[in-house]
Design an enzyme around this catalytic site. Structure first.
Site, PDB file in Angstrom:
ATOM      1  N   LEU A  20      43.054 -97.420  -8.124  1.00 59.04           N
ATOM      2  CA  LEU A  20      43.277 -98.803  -8.553  1.00 59.04           C
ATOM      3  C   LEU A  20      43.568 -98.903 -10.042  1.00 59.04           C
ATOM      4  O   LEU A  20      44.434 -99.670 -10.468  1.00 59.04           O
ATOM      5  CB  LEU A  20      42.049 -99.640  -8.201  1.00 59.04           C
ATOM      6  CG  LEU A  20      41.942-100.019  -6.717  1.00 59.04           C
ATOM      7  CD1 LEU A  20      40.505-100.366  -6.341  1.00 59.04           C
ATOM      8  CD2 LEU A  20      42.870-101.181  -6.398  1.00 59.04           C
ATOM      9  N   ASP A  39      40.544 -91.705 -18.568  1.00 60.37           N
ATOM     10  CA  ASP A  39      39.930 -91.058 -17.406  1.00 60.37           C
ATOM     11  C   ASP A  39      39.088 -89.892 -17.905  1.00 60.37           C
ATOM     12  O   ASP A  39      39.156 -89.533 -19.082  1.00 60.37           O
ATOM     13  CB  ASP A  39      41.002 -90.562 -16.418  1.00 60.37           C
ATOM     14  CG  ASP A  39      40.501 -90.591 -14.979  1.00 60.37           C
ATOM     15  OD1 ASP A  39      40.866 -91.515 -14.227  1.00 60.37           O
ATOM     16  OD2 ASP A  39      39.712 -89.702 -14.601  1.00 60.37           O
ATOM     17  N   ASN A  92      37.276-100.458 -15.084  1.00 62.53           N
ATOM     18  CA  ASN A  92      37.522-100.038 -13.704  1.00 62.53           C
ATOM     19  C   ASN A  92      36.871 -98.707 -13.337  1.00 62.53           C
ATOM     20  O   ASN A  92      36.659 -98.434 -12.156  1.00 62.53           O
ATOM     21  CB  ASN A  92      39.051 -99.962 -13.521  1.00 62.53           C
ATOM     22  CG  ASN A  92      39.465 -99.185 -12.305  1.00 62.53           C
ATOM     23  OD1 ASN A  92      39.500 -99.722 -11.203  1.00 62.53           O
ATOM     24  ND2 ASN A  92      39.768 -97.902 -12.476  1.00 62.53           N
ATOM     25  N   TYR A 158      25.127 -98.334  -6.283  1.00 63.53           N
ATOM     26  CA  TYR A 158      26.448 -98.963  -6.445  1.00 63.53           C
ATOM     27  C   TYR A 158      26.368-100.483  -6.247  1.00 63.53           C
ATOM     28  O   TYR A 158      26.945-101.250  -7.035  1.00 63.53           O
ATOM     29  CB  TYR A 158      27.390 -98.325  -5.425  1.00 63.53           C
ATOM     30  CG  TYR A 158      28.824 -98.782  -5.473  1.00 63.53           C
ATOM     31  CD1 TYR A 158      29.677 -98.364  -6.489  1.00 63.53           C
ATOM     32  CD2 TYR A 158      29.351 -99.605  -4.479  1.00 63.53           C
ATOM     33  CE1 TYR A 158      31.000 -98.756  -6.515  1.00 63.53           C
ATOM     34  CE2 TYR A 158      30.673-100.001  -4.491  1.00 63.53           C
ATOM     35  CZ  TYR A 158      31.496 -99.571  -5.514  1.00 63.53           C
ATOM     36  OH  TYR A 158      32.811 -99.964  -5.535  1.00 63.53           O
ATOM     37  N   LYS A 162      27.274-103.190  -9.110  1.00 61.32           N
ATOM     38  CA  LYS A 162      28.363-104.154  -8.915  1.00 61.32           C
ATOM     39  C   LYS A 162      27.853-105.597  -8.912  1.00 61.32           C
ATOM     40  O   LYS A 162      28.550-106.501  -9.406  1.00 61.32           O
ATOM     41  CB  LYS A 162      29.122-103.842  -7.619  1.00 61.32           C
ATOM     42  CG  LYS A 162      29.925-102.536  -7.670  1.00 61.32           C
ATOM     43  CD  LYS A 162      30.918-102.505  -8.836  1.00 61.32           C
ATOM     44  CE  LYS A 162      31.998-101.455  -8.671  1.00 61.32           C
ATOM     45  NZ  LYS A 162      32.873-101.360  -9.853  1.00 61.32           N
ATOM     46  N   THR A 192      42.126 -95.875  -1.407  1.00 57.76           N
ATOM     47  CA  THR A 192      42.098 -94.948  -2.548  1.00 57.76           C
ATOM     48  C   THR A 192      41.212 -93.772  -2.136  1.00 57.76           C
ATOM     49  O   THR A 192      40.630 -93.772  -1.050  1.00 57.76           O
ATOM     50  CB  THR A 192      41.452 -95.591  -3.796  1.00 57.76           C
ATOM     51  OG1 THR A 192      40.074 -95.816  -3.502  1.00 57.76           O
ATOM     52  CG2 THR A 192      42.120 -96.875  -4.217  1.00 57.76           C
TER      53      THR A 192
END
Ligand SMILES: NC(=O)c1ccc[n+]([C@@H]2O[C@H](COP(=O)([O-])OP(=O)(O)OC[C@H]3O[C@@H](n4cnc5c(N)ncnc54)[C@H](O)[C@@H]3O)[C@@H](O)[C@H]2O)c1
Length: 305
Positions: A20, A39, A92, A158, A162, A192
Site C-alpha cells: 500500500l 522502508d 503507513n 495490532y 490500530k 498485499t
C-alpha cells in the site's frame, strides 16, 4: 470534477517500498508531489524511487526503521534537505506478529507497538513541529485497520496499535486545527503481502496476479481490491479539495469508500442517587444491555455456489 494538483508539495510515506505504501507514494508523485520513500528494505526502497522517477515524478529513498524519534527526525530532515519543506506525512509502515493473547510474547507485542503506534506518534510529532514552523498547514494521513476498529482474533498487539492510531487522529485533529493541519485515519483493505496469506482470499489473489479481475462480491461487497484502489484517497486528502476534512476514519478498498463511525454512547439508563450492583443486575438486561454491540470483522460473504 475538481483537479488534484500537488505540484510543489512534499510528502513522506513510511513503509513505501512495497504494498500500500508504494501505491500511496506513486499516487502522490503522479499528482505532482515530491516524495521521500521510506522502508527498512534497501532494495524495495530503491526500486520504488526508480518506479516514480521513471514515470516522471520526484522521489528519494531514506532507509531507516520507523519507531524511534531519531528515525522520524531523519525522515522529516531528508524532506527538508532534499525538497525544502514538508506538507504531507503518511504513516503507513507496519508489521504483523499475530498470536492469541496467551501465546503472545513481550517481543511480539513490543515490535508491533514500536512500529505502528510509536512509529506513528514519533513521525507525526516531528512532522507537526515542522509544519507548524512553516505556518502553511499540512496533511497527516494515519493508517488504521478494520482490526483496530472492530477487534480481530489473534491480533492483540495490532488491534491495540490500530485502535490507538484512530484515537491519535481524533486527538491531533483537535490539537492541530488552528495550524490548519488536517489529520485523518484511513482504513484500507487490499491484496498485499500482509493479506495474501488470508486463506479465504488466497485463490482470488492468485487469479488476480494472473491477470483476472477480482469478482464484484470482493470489490464491492468486501471493499477488497488492489493497493492502487486504496491509493486514490491519499492525494485527495493531501489536496485543497480536502482542506476542511479532518478527524475522520475513512475506509477504502476495491470499489468502495466508507466513513467509519467514532465510538459514542448509544444508550443510557439512570438510577436516582446512583447504581448498586443489585440494581444493575436487575435493570441492565432490559435497559442498556438490550443493545449489546458485536465485535470482530464480519466474515467475508461468498456468493452461493
Ligand atoms: N493490506 C491490507 O489489507 C491492510 C489492511 C488494513 C491496514 N493495513 C495497513 O497498511 C499498512 C501497509 O500494509 P501492507 O499491506 O502494504 O503491508 P506490506 O507488508 O505489504 O508492506 C509494509 C511495508 O512496510 C515496511 N516496514 C515494516 N516495518 C517498517 C519500519 N519499522 N520502518 C519502515 N518500513 C517498515 C516493510 O518492509 C514493507 O515494505 C500497514 O500499516 C498495515 O497495517 C493494511
Amino acid at each position: 470534477m475538481p483537479s488534484i494538483d500537488l505540484t510543489g508539495k512534499v510528502a513522506v510515506v513510511t513503509g513505501s517500498g512495497r504494498g500500500l505504501g508504494l501505491a500511496y507514494a506513486q499516487a502522490l508523485a503522479a499528482h505532482g508531489a515530491s516524495v521521500v520513500v521510506n522502508d527498512v528494505d534497501d532494495a524495495v526502497a530503491e526500486a520504488a524511487v526508480k518506479s516514480i522517477t521513471e514515470a516522471g515524478g520526484k522521489a528519494v529513498a531514506e532507509v531507516v526503521p520507523v519507531g524511534t524519534s531519531e528515525a522520524a527526525d531523519r525522515l522529516v530532515g531528508r524532506a527538508v534537505e532534499e525538497f525544502g519543506r514538508l506538507d504531507v506525512l503518511v504513516t503507513n509502515a507496519g508489521i504483523l506478529r499475530d498470536k492469541v493473547l496467551w501465546k503472545m510474547t513481550d517481543d511480539d507485542f513490543d515490535a508491533v507497538i514500536a512500529t505502528h503506534l510509536k512509529g506513528t506518534f514519533t513521525c507525526a510529532r516531528a512532522a507537526a513541529i515542522r509544519m507548524r514552523e512553516q505556518g502553511e498547514g499540512g496533511t497527516l494521513i494515519l493508517v488504521g485497520s478494520p482490526a483496530g476498529q472492530r477487534g480481530n482474533f489473534g491480533q492483540t498487539n495490532y488491534a491495540a496499535a490500530k485502535a490507538g492510531i484512530a484515537a491519535f487522529a481524533r486527538t491531533w485533529s483537535m490539537e492541530l486545527a488552528r495550524a490548519n493541519i488536517t489529520v485523518n485515519a484511513i482504513v484500507p483493505v487490499a491484496a498485499t503481502a500482509m493479506t495474501e496469506t488470508i486463506p479465504a482470499f488466497a485463490p482470488y489473489i492468485e487469479a488476480m496476479k494472473n491477470g483476472e479481475p477480482l469478482p464484484d462480491f470482493l470489490r464491492k461487497g468486501e471493499g477488497f481490491g488492489t493497493p492502487e484502489d486504496c491509493a486514490a484517497l491519499v492525494p485527495f486528502l493531501a489536496s485543497e479539495a480536502a482542506r476542511s476534512l479532518t478527524g475522520q476514519a475513512i475506509g477504502i478498498g476495491g470499489d468502495k469508500v466508507a466513513l467509519w463511525s467514532h465510538p459514542q454512547e448509544i444508550r443510557a439508563a439512570y438510577a436516582d442517587g446512583g447504581w448498586t450492583p443489585e440494581s444493575l443486575a436487575d435493570a441492565f438486561p432490559t435497559s442498556v444491555g438490550a443493545e449489546l454491540q458485536t465485535v470482530g470483522i464480519p466474515a467475508p460473504k461468498f456468493p452461493e455456489a
